[in-house]
Scaffold this active site. Sequence first.
Site, PDB file in Angstrom:
ATOM      1  N   LYS A   1      41.815  42.593  47.193  1.00  0.00           N
ATOM      2  CA  LYS A   1      41.401  43.757  46.385  1.00  0.00           C
ATOM      3  C   LYS A   1      40.073  44.329  46.879  1.00  0.00           C
ATOM      4  CE  LYS A   1      41.288  41.620  42.354  1.00  0.00           C
ATOM      5  NZ  LYS A   1      41.580  40.246  42.792  1.00  0.00           N
TER       6      LYS A   1
ATOM      7  N   ARG B   1      40.320  41.853  32.167  1.00  0.00           N
ATOM      8  CA  ARG B   1      40.943  40.565  32.480  1.00  0.00           C
ATOM      9  C   ARG B   1      41.906  40.123  31.392  1.00  0.00           C
ATOM     10  NH1 ARG B   1      38.348  37.333  36.589  1.00  0.00           N
ATOM     11  NH2 ARG B   1      36.472  38.378  37.281  1.00  0.00           N
TER      12      ARG B   1
ATOM     13  N   ARG C   1      39.158  29.342  54.672  1.00  0.00           N
ATOM     14  CA  ARG C   1      37.863  29.992  54.972  1.00  0.00           C
ATOM     15  C   ARG C   1      36.788  28.959  55.299  1.00  0.00           C
ATOM     16  NH1 ARG C   1      37.243  34.969  50.695  1.00  0.00           N
ATOM     17  NH2 ARG C   1      36.729  33.305  49.236  1.00  0.00           N
TER      18      ARG C   1
ATOM     19  N   ARG D   1      33.138  26.122  51.558  1.00  0.00           N
ATOM     20  CA  ARG D   1      32.468  26.243  50.270  1.00  0.00           C
ATOM     21  C   ARG D   1      33.310  25.582  49.187  1.00  0.00           C
ATOM     22  NH1 ARG D   1      31.049  32.465  50.670  1.00  0.00           N
ATOM     23  NH2 ARG D   1      33.153  32.524  49.863  1.00  0.00           N
TER      24      ARG D   1
ATOM     25  N   ARG E   1      41.586  28.326  39.668  1.00  0.00           N
ATOM     26  CA  ARG E   1      41.313  29.763  39.496  1.00  0.00           C
ATOM     27  C   ARG E   1      42.606  30.554  39.320  1.00  0.00           C
ATOM     28  NH1 ARG E   1      37.847  31.341  44.558  1.00  0.00           N
ATOM     29  NH2 ARG E   1      37.673  33.385  43.608  1.00  0.00           N
TER      30      ARG E   1
END
Length: 206
Positions: free
Chosen positions: A15, A89, A128, A154, A165
């Site tokens: 996004k 949300r 990542r 991370r 999440r």
Amino acid sequence: MAKTLIFLGPPGAGKGTQAQRLVEEKGFVQLSTGDILREAVKNRTELGKKAKEYMDAGKLVPDDLIIAIIEEKLKDLEGKDIILDGFPRTIPQAEALDKMLPSIGRSLDKVILFDIEDKEVIRRLSGRRVDPKTGKVYHVEFNPPPEGVEVIQRDDDKEEVIKKRLEVYHQQTAPLVEYYKKKNKLFVVNASKSPEEVYKEILSVL
């Protein structure tokens, strides 16, 4: 009339990347709730001070306060095309937004859903890696770091965190898909495609 878009989709769906492109090429303004809140806090607006009290206490900023802060920001952006990224949300936030927009002379044009499978999100995010010295982001599959560059993963890119999440996203945000579908505002793009193809799909929706 200035356009008002909502980008819906899980973390890692792209996004932000697509919003940035619309900002650069089409003059949109991208608004993420986090940025708006931080800005209000930094500028010490009345609403920002209230939000800071909640944030300092580790509590969620209540919906009515978030809506008021967004309204304040939108009034500054009169006549500009905007993308709401990561907001609303929840259904109560969506309902509050529906009430607020007409009061400032706006209406919601389109809600673009970035459709992508969980396993693809996990692949994108868990791959990542970051160079702690420069902050540059690499990806083990798509963009591996050069030899000799020490990279770290991370915490929020670890698979178990991503799954958590995604769970929260599906619980909170999935009902919004139905909500906007009923209002005939929902348009779906296939976010698994290349960024270039996704951008073309978005332009065709617009």
